[in-house]
Write an enzyme that holds these catalytic residues in place. Structure first.
Site, PDB file in Angstrom:
ATOM      1  N   TRP A 124       0.830  -1.203   0.000  1.00  0.00           N
ATOM      2  CA  TRP A 124       0.000   0.000   0.000  1.00  0.00           C
ATOM      3  C   TRP A 124       0.869   1.260   0.000  1.00  0.00           C
ATOM      4  O   TRP A 124       1.824   1.381   0.771  1.00  0.00           O
ATOM      5  CB  TRP A 124      -0.908   0.019   1.230  1.00  0.00           C
ATOM      6  CG  TRP A 124      -1.901   1.145   1.180  1.00  0.00           C
ATOM      7  CD1 TRP A 124      -3.100   1.148   0.529  1.00  0.00           C
ATOM      8  CD2 TRP A 124      -1.763   2.439   1.778  1.00  0.00           C
ATOM      9  NE1 TRP A 124      -3.710   2.357   0.682  1.00  0.00           N
ATOM     10  CE2 TRP A 124      -2.921   3.175   1.437  1.00  0.00           C
ATOM     11  CE3 TRP A 124      -0.771   3.038   2.551  1.00  0.00           C
ATOM     12  CZ2 TRP A 124      -3.125   4.478   1.868  1.00  0.00           C
ATOM     13  CZ3 TRP A 124      -0.965   4.340   2.984  1.00  0.00           C
ATOM     14  CH2 TRP A 124      -2.133   5.057   2.632  1.00  0.00           C
ATOM     15  N   SER A 170       3.540  -6.957   1.819  1.00  0.00           N
ATOM     16  CA  SER A 170       2.485  -6.245   2.523  1.00  0.00           C
ATOM     17  C   SER A 170       1.157  -6.420   1.776  1.00  0.00           C
ATOM     18  O   SER A 170       0.756  -7.554   1.500  1.00  0.00           O
ATOM     19  CB  SER A 170       2.888  -4.780   2.679  1.00  0.00           C
ATOM     20  OG  SER A 170       2.120  -4.122   3.646  1.00  0.00           O
ATOM     21  N   LEU A 171       0.459  -5.338   1.431  1.00  0.00           N
ATOM     22  CA  LEU A 171      -0.800  -5.469   0.689  1.00  0.00           C
ATOM     23  C   LEU A 171      -0.594  -6.262  -0.593  1.00  0.00           C
ATOM     24  O   LEU A 171      -1.498  -6.991  -1.024  1.00  0.00           O
ATOM     25  CB  LEU A 171      -1.384  -4.085   0.379  1.00  0.00           C
ATOM     26  CG  LEU A 171      -2.622  -4.057  -0.519  1.00  0.00           C
ATOM     27  CD1 LEU A 171      -3.786  -4.812   0.100  1.00  0.00           C
ATOM     28  CD2 LEU A 171      -3.028  -2.624  -0.845  1.00  0.00           C
ATOM     29  N   GLN A 182       5.545   2.620   9.164  1.00  0.00           N
ATOM     30  CA  GLN A 182       5.890   1.254   8.792  1.00  0.00           C
ATOM     31  C   GLN A 182       7.376   0.950   8.975  1.00  0.00           C
ATOM     32  O   GLN A 182       7.777  -0.214   8.965  1.00  0.00           O
ATOM     33  CB  GLN A 182       5.485   0.993   7.337  1.00  0.00           C
ATOM     34  CG  GLN A 182       6.297   1.765   6.321  1.00  0.00           C
ATOM     35  CD  GLN A 182       5.942   1.413   4.899  1.00  0.00           C
ATOM     36  OE1 GLN A 182       5.383   0.353   4.626  1.00  0.00           O
ATOM     37  NE2 GLN A 182       6.256   2.292   3.963  1.00  0.00           N
ATOM     38  N   ASP A 212       8.938  -6.681  12.733  1.00  0.00           N
ATOM     39  CA  ASP A 212       7.898  -6.025  11.933  1.00  0.00           C
ATOM     40  C   ASP A 212       6.804  -5.476  12.845  1.00  0.00           C
ATOM     41  O   ASP A 212       6.087  -6.244  13.495  1.00  0.00           O
ATOM     42  CB  ASP A 212       7.305  -7.033  10.952  1.00  0.00           C
ATOM     43  CG  ASP A 212       6.376  -6.398   9.927  1.00  0.00           C
ATOM     44  OD1 ASP A 212       5.784  -5.341  10.225  1.00  0.00           O
ATOM     45  OD2 ASP A 212       6.230  -6.961   8.830  1.00  0.00           O
ATOM     46  N   HIS A 266       9.221  -4.061   8.901  1.00  0.00           N
ATOM     47  CA  HIS A 266       8.265  -4.306   7.832  1.00  0.00           C
ATOM     48  C   HIS A 266       8.887  -4.102   6.453  1.00  0.00           C
ATOM     49  O   HIS A 266       8.335  -4.582   5.459  1.00  0.00           O
ATOM     50  CB  HIS A 266       7.061  -3.361   8.004  1.00  0.00           C
ATOM     51  CG  HIS A 266       5.907  -3.702   7.113  1.00  0.00           C
ATOM     52  ND1 HIS A 266       5.209  -4.893   7.220  1.00  0.00           N
ATOM     53  CD2 HIS A 266       5.318  -3.010   6.094  1.00  0.00           C
ATOM     54  CE1 HIS A 266       4.245  -4.929   6.314  1.00  0.00           C
ATOM     55  NE2 HIS A 266       4.296  -3.796   5.618  1.00  0.00           N
TER      56      HIS A 266
END
Length: 251
Positions: free
Chosen positions: A15, A76-77, A137, A197, A217
């Site tokens: 994202w 991630s996304l 993040q 993370d 992350h």
């Protein structure tokens, strides 16, 4: 040396970050891999979908960018979306989930309430909320400030995506649950996570097949050499255990 198709990696961003993010890995790849890093619709120069939340439309738009003879690496996304597309596209040789589990919200990670508040803040001020997320993040990286400078050098200060696509991505983070899909996946699935993370619950990090030391992350930023070694080992022999991959990824 020309890469053989069985050594092809497709890198999928998360994202708020377009495909330029993967340039952090450029100088670390071995020569015998073919690396693809397509943007999702609505990111970079790519036209947004009429309905950015539609997984069917996403599958159609990405069908040429996600070949079945490749290893898909979703960060991630990007990992959540890649998992959801297993129902809609021919499956890859292997799916790698980087910094993502079967679903995103978790009571001990980013809770549903916290994600709802973030979505509310995004509706109120998309620019400021995106900028906040870029810093947030990176909280688990060994040097968050240096990581943020590196991230800005790759992506700049503005989201290279349209607001409707970003809003749809937040909805997908809240709603997509790949638990059933990944119980009996149509291909091998490897889970990688930074050992610190901040967006993953401790249980999700512990369930990862391989935890990247000294990373949060964004191991793309903090541990590019170690991450590329792990991904190259998976591309070479995706059926191997991540314990073997971990050994090859050590400095």
């Amino acid at each position: 040396m020309t890469a053989t198709p069985e050594k092809r990696l497709v890198l999928l961003s998360g994202w708020g970050c377009d495909a330029r993010l993967w340039q952090a890995l450029d100088k670390h790849w071995p020569d015998n891999l073919e690396i693809m890093s397509p943007d999702w619709p609505g990111y970079g120069e790519r036209t947004a979908l009429d309905d950015p939340a539609s997984l069917d439309a996403l599958a159609e738009a990405m069908s040429d960018d996600l070949p079945s003879d490749a290893v898909w690496v979703g960060w991630s996304l990007g990992g959540l979306l890649a998992g959801a597309l297993l129902d809609r596209l021919p499956p890859p040789r292997t799916l790698v989930l980087l910094g993502m589990g079967e679903r995103f919200p978790h009571p001990e990670g980013v809770s549903e309430a916290a994600l709802a508040q973030f979505r509310k803040a995004f509706r109120r001020d998309p620019v400021a909320t995106h900028a906040h997320f870029m810093r947030w993040q990176l909280g688990g990286e060994p040097s968050p400030r240096n990581a943020h400078r590196r991230l800005r050098s790759l992506l700049g200060d503005e989201a290279n995506a349209d607001t409707a696509t970003l809003a749809a991505g937040l909805a997908q983070l809240a709603e997509i649950d790949n638990t059933q899909r990944l119980c009996t996946p149509p291909c091998p699935v490897h889970r990688l996570a930074g050992e610190a993370d901040p967006l993953l619950a401790p249980a999700a990090r512990e369930q990862a097949d391989y935890r990247l030391p000294e990373a949060g992350h964004c191991p793309l930023i903090s541990q590019p050499a170690r991450l590329t070694r792990a991904l190259a080992a998976i591309a070479k022999a995706p059926e191997r255990s991540l314990a073997e991959v971990a050994l090859e990824s050590m400095p």
